[in-house]
Design a protein around this motif. Structure first.
Motif, PDB file in Angstrom:
ATOM      1  N   ASN A 102     -37.137 -13.853  12.685  1.00 35.42           N
ATOM      2  CA  ASN A 102     -38.029 -14.866  13.264  1.00 35.42           C
ATOM      3  C   ASN A 102     -37.231 -15.895  14.062  1.00 35.42           C
ATOM      4  O   ASN A 102     -37.784 -16.598  14.904  1.00 35.42           O
ATOM      5  CB  ASN A 102     -38.825 -15.582  12.170  1.00 35.42           C
ATOM      6  CG  ASN A 102     -40.014 -14.772  11.693  1.00 35.42           C
ATOM      7  OD1 ASN A 102     -40.722 -14.171  12.494  1.00 35.42           O
ATOM      8  ND2 ASN A 102     -40.224 -14.734  10.385  1.00 35.42           N
ATOM      9  N   TYR A 103     -35.936 -16.019  13.752  1.00 36.72           N
ATOM     10  CA  TYR A 103     -35.021 -16.936  14.428  1.00 36.72           C
ATOM     11  C   TYR A 103     -35.521 -18.386  14.374  1.00 36.72           C
ATOM     12  O   TYR A 103     -35.340 -19.147  15.322  1.00 36.72           O
ATOM     13  CB  TYR A 103     -34.778 -16.488  15.882  1.00 36.72           C
ATOM     14  CG  TYR A 103     -34.209 -15.095  15.948  1.00 36.72           C
ATOM     15  CD1 TYR A 103     -32.850 -14.863  15.747  1.00 36.72           C
ATOM     16  CD2 TYR A 103     -35.036 -13.998  16.167  1.00 36.72           C
ATOM     17  CE1 TYR A 103     -32.332 -13.580  15.771  1.00 36.72           C
ATOM     18  CE2 TYR A 103     -34.531 -12.708  16.189  1.00 36.72           C
ATOM     19  CZ  TYR A 103     -33.180 -12.508  15.981  1.00 36.72           C
ATOM     20  OH  TYR A 103     -32.665 -11.225  16.004  1.00 36.72           O
ATOM     21  N   GLU A 104     -36.124 -18.743  13.259  1.00 42.78           N
ATOM     22  CA  GLU A 104     -36.582 -20.115  13.058  1.00 42.78           C
ATOM     23  C   GLU A 104     -35.573 -20.918  12.246  1.00 42.78           C
ATOM     24  O   GLU A 104     -35.332 -22.095  12.521  1.00 42.78           O
ATOM     25  CB  GLU A 104     -37.940 -20.120  12.355  1.00 42.78           C
ATOM     26  CG  GLU A 104     -39.080 -19.577  13.212  1.00 42.78           C
ATOM     27  CD  GLU A 104     -40.397 -19.591  12.486  1.00 42.78           C
ATOM     28  OE1 GLU A 104     -40.385 -19.734  11.235  1.00 42.78           O
ATOM     29  OE2 GLU A 104     -41.450 -19.439  13.140  1.00 42.78           O
ATOM     30  N   THR A 105     -34.987 -20.275  11.220  1.00 41.64           N
ATOM     31  CA  THR A 105     -34.020 -20.957  10.357  1.00 41.64           C
ATOM     32  C   THR A 105     -32.613 -20.674  10.859  1.00 41.64           C
ATOM     33  O   THR A 105     -32.044 -19.615  10.621  1.00 41.64           O
ATOM     34  CB  THR A 105     -34.149 -20.489   8.896  1.00 41.64           C
ATOM     35  OG1 THR A 105     -35.494 -20.655   8.461  1.00 41.64           O
ATOM     36  CG2 THR A 105     -33.209 -21.278   7.993  1.00 41.64           C
ATOM     37  N   ARG A 106     -32.059 -21.639  11.609  1.00 45.38           N
ATOM     38  CA  ARG A 106     -30.720 -21.447  12.167  1.00 45.38           C
ATOM     39  C   ARG A 106     -29.671 -21.866  11.141  1.00 45.38           C
ATOM     40  O   ARG A 106     -29.745 -22.950  10.560  1.00 45.38           O
ATOM     41  CB  ARG A 106     -30.563 -22.264  13.449  1.00 45.38           C
ATOM     42  CG  ARG A 106     -29.208 -22.061  14.128  1.00 45.38           C
ATOM     43  CD  ARG A 106     -29.187 -22.665  15.513  1.00 45.38           C
ATOM     44  NE  ARG A 106     -29.334 -24.108  15.488  1.00 45.38           N
ATOM     45  CZ  ARG A 106     -29.634 -24.836  16.567  1.00 45.38           C
ATOM     46  NH1 ARG A 106     -29.848 -24.230  17.714  1.00 45.38           N
ATOM     47  NH2 ARG A 106     -29.729 -26.144  16.483  1.00 45.38           N
ATOM     48  N   ILE A 107     -28.699 -21.002  10.919  1.00 46.67           N
ATOM     49  CA  ILE A 107     -27.613 -21.308   9.992  1.00 46.67           C
ATOM     50  C   ILE A 107     -26.530 -22.111  10.710  1.00 46.67           C
ATOM     51  O   ILE A 107     -26.112 -23.173  10.253  1.00 46.67           O
ATOM     52  CB  ILE A 107     -27.008 -20.012   9.400  1.00 46.67           C
ATOM     53  CG1 ILE A 107     -28.108 -19.127   8.791  1.00 46.67           C
ATOM     54  CG2 ILE A 107     -25.943 -20.348   8.361  1.00 46.67           C
ATOM     55  CD1 ILE A 107     -28.908 -19.787   7.691  1.00 46.67           C
ATOM     56  N   ARG A 123     -26.623 -15.444  -0.056  1.00 52.18           N
ATOM     57  CA  ARG A 123     -27.824 -16.281  -0.196  1.00 52.18           C
ATOM     58  C   ARG A 123     -29.070 -15.595   0.358  1.00 52.18           C
ATOM     59  O   ARG A 123     -30.181 -15.861  -0.100  1.00 52.18           O
ATOM     60  CB  ARG A 123     -27.619 -17.617   0.516  1.00 52.18           C
ATOM     61  CG  ARG A 123     -26.591 -18.522  -0.145  1.00 52.18           C
ATOM     62  CD  ARG A 123     -26.323 -19.743   0.702  1.00 52.18           C
ATOM     63  NE  ARG A 123     -25.722 -19.376   1.984  1.00 52.18           N
ATOM     64  CZ  ARG A 123     -25.452 -20.255   2.950  1.00 52.18           C
ATOM     65  NH1 ARG A 123     -25.756 -21.537   2.783  1.00 52.18           N
ATOM     66  NH2 ARG A 123     -24.896 -19.863   4.082  1.00 52.18           N
ATOM     67  N   ILE A 124     -28.895 -14.709   1.339  1.00 43.83           N
ATOM     68  CA  ILE A 124     -30.060 -14.027   1.911  1.00 43.83           C
ATOM     69  C   ILE A 124     -29.990 -12.518   1.682  1.00 43.83           C
ATOM     70  O   ILE A 124     -30.857 -11.773   2.128  1.00 43.83           O
ATOM     71  CB  ILE A 124     -30.198 -14.320   3.425  1.00 43.83           C
ATOM     72  CG1 ILE A 124     -28.935 -13.880   4.188  1.00 43.83           C
ATOM     73  CG2 ILE A 124     -30.465 -15.797   3.653  1.00 43.83           C
ATOM     74  CD1 ILE A 124     -29.051 -14.040   5.687  1.00 43.83           C
ATOM     75  N   HIS A 125     -28.920 -12.065   0.998  1.00 42.03           N
ATOM     76  CA  HIS A 125     -28.757 -10.667   0.589  1.00 42.03           C
ATOM     77  C   HIS A 125     -28.682  -9.701   1.771  1.00 42.03           C
ATOM     78  O   HIS A 125     -29.107  -8.544   1.669  1.00 42.03           O
ATOM     79  CB  HIS A 125     -29.892 -10.245  -0.354  1.00 42.03           C
ATOM     80  CG  HIS A 125     -30.096 -11.193  -1.495  1.00 42.03           C
ATOM     81  ND1 HIS A 125     -29.168 -11.343  -2.510  1.00 42.03           N
ATOM     82  CD2 HIS A 125     -31.109 -12.066  -1.769  1.00 42.03           C
ATOM     83  CE1 HIS A 125     -29.598 -12.261  -3.364  1.00 42.03           C
ATOM     84  NE2 HIS A 125     -30.765 -12.714  -2.943  1.00 42.03           N
ATOM     85  N   LYS A 126     -28.127 -10.148   2.877  1.00 47.01           N
ATOM     86  CA  LYS A 126     -27.946  -9.298   4.052  1.00 47.01           C
ATOM     87  C   LYS A 126     -27.069 -10.056   5.049  1.00 47.01           C
ATOM     88  O   LYS A 126     -26.860 -11.270   4.907  1.00 47.01           O
ATOM     89  CB  LYS A 126     -29.295  -8.962   4.699  1.00 47.01           C
ATOM     90  CG  LYS A 126     -30.004 -10.136   5.357  1.00 47.01           C
ATOM     91  CD  LYS A 126     -31.302  -9.710   5.985  1.00 47.01           C
ATOM     92  CE  LYS A 126     -31.941 -10.841   6.821  1.00 47.01           C
ATOM     93  NZ  LYS A 126     -31.123 -11.244   7.977  1.00 47.01           N
ATOM     94  N   PRO A 127     -26.555  -9.385   6.081  1.00 41.73           N
ATOM     95  CA  PRO A 127     -25.863 -10.123   7.144  1.00 41.73           C
ATOM     96  C   PRO A 127     -26.863 -10.965   7.935  1.00 41.73           C
ATOM     97  O   PRO A 127     -28.082 -10.734   7.883  1.00 41.73           O
ATOM     98  CB  PRO A 127     -25.266  -9.008   8.023  1.00 41.73           C
ATOM     99  CG  PRO A 127     -25.236  -7.795   7.146  1.00 41.73           C
ATOM    100  CD  PRO A 127     -26.429  -7.924   6.244  1.00 41.73           C
ATOM    101  N   TYR A 128     -26.351 -11.924   8.679  1.00 41.77           N
ATOM    102  CA  TYR A 128     -27.210 -12.779   9.490  1.00 41.77           C
ATOM    103  C   TYR A 128     -27.787 -12.023  10.682  1.00 41.77           C
ATOM    104  O   TYR A 128     -27.170 -11.096  11.207  1.00 41.77           O
ATOM    105  CB  TYR A 128     -26.421 -13.975  10.048  1.00 41.77           C
ATOM    106  CG  TYR A 128     -25.929 -14.951   9.011  1.00 41.77           C
ATOM    107  CD1 TYR A 128     -26.815 -15.584   8.139  1.00 41.77           C
ATOM    108  CD2 TYR A 128     -24.580 -15.263   8.921  1.00 41.77           C
ATOM    109  CE1 TYR A 128     -26.355 -16.496   7.198  1.00 41.77           C
ATOM    110  CE2 TYR A 128     -24.107 -16.181   7.984  1.00 41.77           C
ATOM    111  CZ  TYR A 128     -25.002 -16.793   7.127  1.00 41.77           C
ATOM    112  OH  TYR A 128     -24.555 -17.693   6.199  1.00 41.77           O
TER     113      TYR A 128
END
Length: 243
Positions: free
Chosen positions: A17-22, A123-128
């Motif tokens: 969704n590219y809403e939560t930018r790390i 934290r998200i159980h996958k690569p970004y």
């Protein structure tokens, strides 16, 4: 009079969704790739009559596109664009540690790249998911393949230079795709975040299909010097009718 060289940057995001930018600048290329290649592919269903030598292909769907980039990871400092490495390498050589520094520099560049693109994030159980920006080019997806070719070594067998062959696969959520289709209309108000390399004429060209509106956009956003946009800055682009 030419401007400064715009470096390829990679930003990391939680999902497609590219809403939560790390992190906006999770990776910035020390040396820009010489180029890139895009692969587009469509699937077709075959409708071929018995006894015929030809087929009438029916469009089924389009496969997500692939972006292929070759990154040069260099620790020798020979590239003028890698001035920081060159300066540090020179200082390290004077201290008798040049070869060790160069090898460490290559390892760090590769580590930083893979941490941003391919490393499993607990934290998200996958690569970004990532957004790749280079000038006015933008690609949204994830790292699907990464091969490292080591090209130069010191006397201890440690790499001084490597080429990372990376393939990214497009990945955009259905919700974002629908929003993007709607937001592409120049008759709607758009909000955009400035990234490294953006200019107001370029951003105006992308949204309206013509850069001539950039002075009006500058007025709407209270921008005095449109030549100095700040990465991370949010700008509003009103409908053409209001301009």
């Amino acid at each position: 009079m030419g401007g400064s060289i715009q470096k390829l940057t990679i930003g990391t995001y939680k999902d497609s969704n590219y809403e939560t930018r790390i992190l906006m600048g999770a990776f910035k290329a020390f040396i820009n790739p010489a180029g890139f290649s895009m692969t587009y592919k469509s699937n077709f269903a075959k409708d071929q009559a018995m006894g015929s030598s030809k087929a009438d292909l029916k469009y089924a769907n389009s496969v997500p596109s692939d972006l292929q980039l070759d990154f040069l990871f260099d620790g020798t400092g020979v590239s003028e664009s890698n001035a920081l490495n060159k300066a540090l390498s020179s200082a390290a050589q004077k201290a008798g540690q040049g070869s060790a520094f160069a090898a460490a520099a290559v390892a760090k560049q590769i580590k930083d790249f893979y941490k941003a693109t391919g490393q499993l994030e607990g934290r998200i159980h996958k690569p970004y998911n990532v957004i790749i920006n280079w000038g006015d080019f933008e690609f949204m997806g994830f790292l699907s393949e990464f091969t490292i070719e080591y090209k130069l070594f010191n006397n201890e067998g440690r790499p001084l230079r490597a080429i990372g062959k990376a393939k990214f696969t497009e990945s955009i959520s259905p919700e974002l795709a629908a929003k993007t289709d709607k937001m592409s209309s120049p008759d709607l108000t758009h909000k955009r975040t400035v990234v490294d390399g953006d200019t107001l004429p370029l951003m105006t060209e992308r949204i309206y299909g013509d850069s001539k509106y950039y002075l009006e956009v500058a007025k709407v956003n209270g921008i005095i010097n449109f030549r100095q946009l700040i990465p991370g800055q949010e700008l509003f682009f009103p409908p053409i009718a209001k301009i």
